[in-house]
Write an enzyme that holds these catalytic residues in place. Structure first.
Site, PDB file in Angstrom:
ATOM      1  N   ASP A  56      -0.198 -12.260   6.103  1.00 43.09           N
ATOM      2  CA  ASP A  56      -1.598 -11.864   6.151  1.00 43.09           C
ATOM      3  C   ASP A  56      -2.280 -12.593   7.369  1.00 43.09           C
ATOM      4  OD1 ASP A  56      -3.741 -12.863   3.620  1.00 43.09           O
ATOM      5  OD2 ASP A  56      -4.245 -12.058   5.565  1.00 43.09           O
ATOM      6  N   GLY A  57      -3.040 -11.982   7.896  1.00 43.45           N
ATOM      7  CA  GLY A  57      -3.910 -12.338   9.060  1.00 43.45           C
ATOM      8  C   GLY A  57      -4.890 -13.406   8.759  1.00 43.45           C
ATOM      9  N   GLU A  65       0.594  -8.579  11.506  1.00 48.72           N
ATOM     10  CA  GLU A  65       0.585  -7.550  10.819  1.00 48.72           C
ATOM     11  C   GLU A  65       1.209  -7.713   9.391  1.00 48.72           C
ATOM     12  OE1 GLU A  65       0.266  -4.466   8.520  1.00 48.72           O
ATOM     13  OE2 GLU A  65      -0.545  -3.919  10.527  1.00 48.72           O
ATOM     14  N   ASP A  82      -9.732  -0.582   5.592  1.00 53.73           N
ATOM     15  CA  ASP A  82     -11.004  -0.598   4.994  1.00 53.73           C
ATOM     16  C   ASP A  82     -11.221  -2.028   4.200  1.00 53.73           C
ATOM     17  OD1 ASP A  82     -12.186   2.720   4.617  1.00 53.73           O
ATOM     18  OD2 ASP A  82     -11.142   1.805   6.160  1.00 53.73           O
ATOM     19  N   HIS A 100      -9.350   3.164  19.665  1.00 57.68           N
ATOM     20  CA  HIS A 100      -8.633   2.065  20.099  1.00 57.68           C
ATOM     21  C   HIS A 100      -9.189   1.603  21.343  1.00 57.68           C
ATOM     22  CE1 HIS A 100      -5.098   3.510  17.684  1.00 57.68           C
ATOM     23  NE2 HIS A 100      -5.432   2.117  17.214  1.00 57.68           N
ATOM     24  N   GLN A 110       0.637  -1.213   0.128  1.00 57.14           N
ATOM     25  CA  GLN A 110      -0.060   0.107   0.056  1.00 57.14           C
ATOM     26  C   GLN A 110       0.901   1.169  -0.042  1.00 57.14           C
ATOM     27  OE1 GLN A 110      -2.170  -0.978   3.671  1.00 57.14           O
ATOM     28  NE2 GLN A 110      -0.172  -1.689   4.578  1.00 57.14           N
ATOM     29  N   PRO A 162      -5.424  -5.083   0.836  1.00 58.88           N
ATOM     30  CA  PRO A 162      -4.896  -6.265   1.702  1.00 58.88           C
ATOM     31  C   PRO A 162      -5.948  -6.556   2.765  1.00 58.88           C
ATOM     32  CG  PRO A 162      -3.620  -4.396   2.163  1.00 58.88           C
ATOM     33  CD  PRO A 162      -4.364  -3.953   1.095  1.00 58.88           C
ATOM     34  N   ASP A 171      -7.887  -5.228  13.756  1.00 58.63           N
ATOM     35  CA  ASP A 171      -7.937  -3.779  13.768  1.00 58.63           C
ATOM     36  C   ASP A 171      -7.114  -3.644  12.048  1.00 58.63           C
ATOM     37  OD1 ASP A 171      -5.744  -1.140  15.166  1.00 58.63           O
ATOM     38  OD2 ASP A 171      -7.217  -1.163  13.824  1.00 58.63           O
TER      39      ASP A 171
END
Ligand code: SAM
Length: 289
Positions: A135-136, A103, A156, A60, A29, A160, A153
């Site tokens: 990648d989560g 992350e 949008d 948060h 990104q 990714p 978290d």
């Protein structure tokens, strides 16, 4: 001064002016950091504001505290996304034994440590933290470790993070959570990001017994009104009484600037238009509160 901002809807966009401190294209990104006269340091990914020094606490605290305060004991927690470290910092306040943070973009972590250090306040270096760069969705698909809580978290539902709103991803999360475990995610603006809200609500309901949207506000997010969703097969998060919320915050010595016991009780009471979106998305869903 450089202008930045985002297009929220047809005929509607936000416009900020700030000093550009950092800009790069990572493998995932476009990453920028601005210094804004009112909001301080601002992290922007692919042109979309992710967090700012001045209102990060609004986001948060509401992403983390309602879900984790609903658990009697916070053992192992998985965070997906959250490179700026604001979510990690709040999760650590609940005294978990271990936190895994997955992350996808290491550059977000590095740039935020350099330009927005007070958001994480050193949380990345806590010995209870295991940082996974990846990648989560792939991480939970391969994970067989049981977590008490999963906090998503992500950015949008484009690029990714799009996979973090998918049915398969929530099904993997459900399999990775302990039976009474709780999942929480940010789910966008119920006014301007209806697809994102519906995707999260619809797909989470396919895996979990109880899915509860709740609303709050973040001044620099599109439309300010922001939604989150908790999901569990255990006791609904909204059922945690103000007294229990107060006792657990005291017990865990958590000081807040936004979240409090009365807010916990109030944020699950949804306005009619949101109830209608939920009922239209999952006819069987009965919003609590
Ligand atoms: N609060 C912000 C929001 O609501 O838009 C999100 C902030 S946080 C910086 C978002 C993070 O999610 C970014 O660092 C991004 O790199 C990360 N991310 C996006 N997709 C991901 C994925 N599939 N797996 C793991 N992390 C991801």
């Amino acid at each position: 001064m450089t202008e930045f901002g985002e297009r929220i809807a047809e005929g509607l966009r936000t416009a900020y002016e700030g000093e550009l401190l950092h800009s790069e294209h990572t493998p995932f990104q476009k990453l920028e950091v601005f210094e804004h006269p009112h909001f301080g340091r601002v992290l922007v990914l692919d042109g979309l504001i992710q967090t700012t020094q001045s209102d990060e606490f609004c986001y948060h605290e509401m992403l983390v505290h309602p879900a984790l305060v609903s658990l009697e004991r916070v053992g192992r927690v998985l965070i997906i996304g959250g490179g700026d470290g604001g979510t990690l910092r709040r999760v650590l306040e609940h005294g978990p034994s271990e936190v895994v943070m997955c992350e996808i973009d290491e550059r977000v972590i590095e740039v935020c440590r350099e330009h927005l250090p007070d958001i994480s306040a050193g949380a990345h270096d806590d010995p209870r933290v295991q940082l996974v760069i990846g990648d989560g969705a792939e991480f939970v698909a391969q994970s067989d470790n049981a977590f008490d809580a999963i906090v998503i978290d992500g950015s949008d539902a484009i690029g990714p993070a799009a996979v973090l709103f998918s049915e398969a991803f929530y099904a993997s999360c459900h399999r990775t959570l302990r039976p009474e475990g709780v999942l929480v995610t940010q789910s966008g603006s119920p006014m301007f990001q209806l697809d994102e809200f519906r995707m999260a609500f619809g797909n989470m309901n396919r895996s979990f017994e109880t899915v509860e949207p709740f609303l709050s506000f973040v001044p620099t997010y599109p439309g300010v009104l922001w939604s989150y969703m908790t999901a569990t097969d255990g006791k609904p998060v909204s059922f945690t009484s103000p007294l229990v919320v107060r006792l657990r915050l005291e017990e865990r010595k958590i000081a807040t600037r936004f979240y409090n016991p009365d807010l916990h009780a109030g944020v699950f009471a949804l306005p009619e238009f949101v109830r209608e979106i939920c009922a239209a998305t999952v006819p069987t869903s009965v919003p609590h509160g």
